[in-house]
Design a protein around this motif. Structure first.
Motif: not given
Length: 449
Positions: A280-304
Motif C-alpha cells: 500500500d501507500d504506507s509501505s511504498l513510503k517506508d521502502i523509498i525512505l530506505e533510498t540514499s542520496n546520490r542514487s538511481i531509483l529504478v522501476i522497470e517495466d512499469i507498464d506491466c
C-alpha cells in the motif's frame, strides 16, 4: 698582559669545564623533567614554550574522534593528504578493509607533509599518544590526531577557505573510489528480511560500450553531468534536486544496460523497486525512505506493474485480498510531491516496452524530465558492438551489406550481440551475422504475406 679594556681571554680548559658543567646541569634538569613530570604536562609545557618561542605559528590539532563520534574533518584530511604523499616521504601507513577495492596510503607517526594554499604555507604532521586512563574494557586507548601548523595571521584563510576546500576535495576522491551498489527494495510484508538487500554493482556497461546513437548518447551524458553540477541552481529555483528519465522501446534495446552505464558514470547506487511487491501507500513510503542520496531509483517495466488509477483502490468484492492497495497518486507524490524533497541528487528511472499504455500523469515534465527512445539497432550502434566484440575499429568490407540489412529490418542490439559472440574469428562472426539478418528478413517477409 691583560688590561681593563682588553681583559684576559679564558683558557680552552676553562671553557671546556664550563661547558661540561652547563651540559651536566641541563641533562640533570631534563632527566628530572622526564621522570617526575607526567607525560601530558610535559607535552603541554613543550607546546607552551614553542608557542612563546615562536609566537607567529599557530598549531591546530584535528583529533580522530569528537567524543565518541568520528571526526569528519580528520577523515577528510587523511583522504586529502594521501594525494600529497610524494617520494620524499620517509614513513607511511597502508590500510585496506575487506570490502574496499583500493589500498589506502596514509601518514605514519611524526611524518610531515608541507602544503600551500593561496600563498599560505602549512605543515601537516600525524601524531598519536597512549592515554593514561583505561577504558571500561581495560584497553588503553590511543589518541590519534593530525597537527596543522601555519602562520597565525592566516587563520581566516585556513578556517574559511582551506579546511572547506579539503572537505570538498576529499568528497570528490571518495566518489571516484566508490563502487556502485545494487539494492533490491523489499516490502516488509514480503518476507522476514530488511527493506533492502545489497550487492556490489559489477555491471561492466559504460557509455563507451553502449550500442546506441552517438548523438543521443552524448545528450544523455551531458544531461547527467549538468544535473550533478546544479545543486545551487535547484536551491535557487526552489525545486527538489532530482531528475526523471523514461526509457521506452522494445525488449533487447539496452534499457537495463543504459541504467548500469548511468550508475557507473555517476558512481550512484541503484535501488530496484518492484511495484508488485508493494502492499500500500504506507509501505511504498517506508521502502523509498530506505533510498540514499546520490542514487538511481529504478522501476522497470512499469507498464506491466499493477497501476491503479488516481482514485482510491476499489473496495469491490472482486478484488483479491492479496492485491496491492497502493495508488497511482501515492506513487506520484513520491516522484514530485512533498516526499520527493526527502533527499538530494536523486534520479528516478522508469522503463517500459509500451509508452502508450502509461498514464499521462506519469509522463509530464517534472516527473519524467527526459524521454529516451531505446530504438532498434542503428549503424552507429552496430559499429560500437563490432568494436566491443570483434575489436573492429575501422571500416570492414561487410559493413555496407550489414548496413542495408539493418535498415531494411528491425533488429535489436541484443540479437546482434548474440550473433557476434558465436565466434572469435572476425570473418566467421560477420558471415554468421549476415546469414542471421537474411534469415530474419525472409521470415518477416513470409509472416507479412
Amino acid at each position: 698582559m691583560a688590561t681593563r679594556m682588553f681583559p684576559e681571554m679564558p683558557t680552552a680548559s676553562s671553557l671546556l669545564t664550563a661547558y661540561a658543567s652547563v651540559s651536566a646541569f641541563v641533562m640533570l634538569v631534563r632527566t628530572m623533567f622526564e621522570q617526575l613530570v607526567p607525560l601530558r604536562l610535559q607535552n603541554n609545557a613543550i607546546n607552551l614554550v614553542k608557542h612563546y618561542w615562536k609566537s607567529s605559528e599557530l598549531i591546530i590539532d584535528i583529533e580522530e574522534k569528537d567524543g565518541y563520534n568520528p571526526n569528519e574533518m580528520f577523515n577528510a584530511a587523511e583522504v586529502f593528504l594521501a594525494t600529497k604523499i610524494n617520494q620524499d616521504s620517509k614513513r607511511l601507513r597502508i590500510t585496506k578493509s575487506l570490502k574496499e577495492k583500493h589500498i589506502n596510503i596514509k601518514l605514519a607517526e611524526s611524518e610531515e607533509i608541507v602544503d600551500s594554499f593561496e600563498g599560505v604555507k602549512v605543515t601537516w604532521k600525524y601524531r598519536s599518544q597512549q592515554q593514561k586512563q583505561l577504558s571500561a574494557n581495560g584497553f588503553v586507548p590511543e589518541k590519534k590526531y593530525l597537527e596543522l601548523k601555519f602562520d597565525n595571521k592566516k587563520i581566516g584563510i585556513i578556517k574559511d577557505s582551506y579546511l572547506p576546500f579539503i572537505i570538498e576535495k576529499a568528497e570528490e576522491i571518495k566518489i571516484q573510489k566508490k563502487a556502485a551498489q545494487l539494492h533490491n527494495l523489499r516490502s516488509q510484508e514480503s518476507g522476514p528480511f530488511s527493506y533492502k538487500q545489497t550487492v556490489d554493482l559489477n555491471h561492466p556497461s559504460t557509455f563507451e560500450t553502449l550500442a546506441m546513437d552517438q548523438k543521443l548518447k552524448k545528450e544523455i551524458m551531458d544531461d547527467l553531468d549538468r544535473f550533478v553540477k546544479r545543486k545551487d541552481y535547484y536551491e535557487r529555483v526552489g525545486k527538489a534536486w532530482k531528475r526523471g528519465y523514461l526509457l521506452y522501446g522494445p525488449p533487447g534495446t539496452g534499457k537495463s544496460s543504459l541504467i548500469a552505464a548511468m550508475a557507473n558514470h555517476l558512481k550512484f547506487d541503484v535501488f530496484d523497486l518492484q511495484l508488485m511487491n508493494v502492499k500500500d501507500d504506507s509501505s511504498l513510503k517506508d521502502i523509498i525512505l530506505e533510498t540514499s542520496n546520490r542514487s538511481i531509483l529504478v522501476i522497470e517495466d512499469i507498464d506491466c506493474s499493477i497501476m491503479p488509477d488516481r482514485k482510491e483502490p476499489s473496495s469491490s468484492s472482486e478484488s483479491r485480498r492479496d492485491d496491492p492497495k497502493f495508488t497511482l497518486s501515492g506513487l506520484l507524490n513520491f516522484i514530485d510531491g512533498l516526499w520527493s524533497c526527502c533527499g538530494d541528487e536523486r534520479i528516478i528511472v522508469f522503463t517500459t516496452n509500451h509508452k502508450e499504455r502509461l498514464d499521462p500523469a506519469l509522463l509530464r515534465p517534472g516527473r519524467m524530465d527526459m524521454h529516451i527512445n531505446m530504438s532498434y539497432l542503428t549503424m552507429d550502434g552496430f559499429k560500437t558492438l563490432a568494436a566491443n566484440y570483434l575489436n573492429i575499429h575501422d571500416d570492414h568490407r561487410r559493413f555496407r551489406e550489414i548496413k542495408q540489412l539493418i535498415k531494411s529490418k528491425k533488429v535489436t542490439p541484443a540479437e546482434v550481440a548474440e550473433e557476434l559472440m558465436k565466434s572469435d574469428n572476425v570473418e566467421v562472426a560477420l558471415e554468421g551475422l549476415v546469414k542471421f539478418l537474411k534469415r530474419k528478413r525472409a521470415r518477416d517477409d513470409e509472416d507479412s504475406e
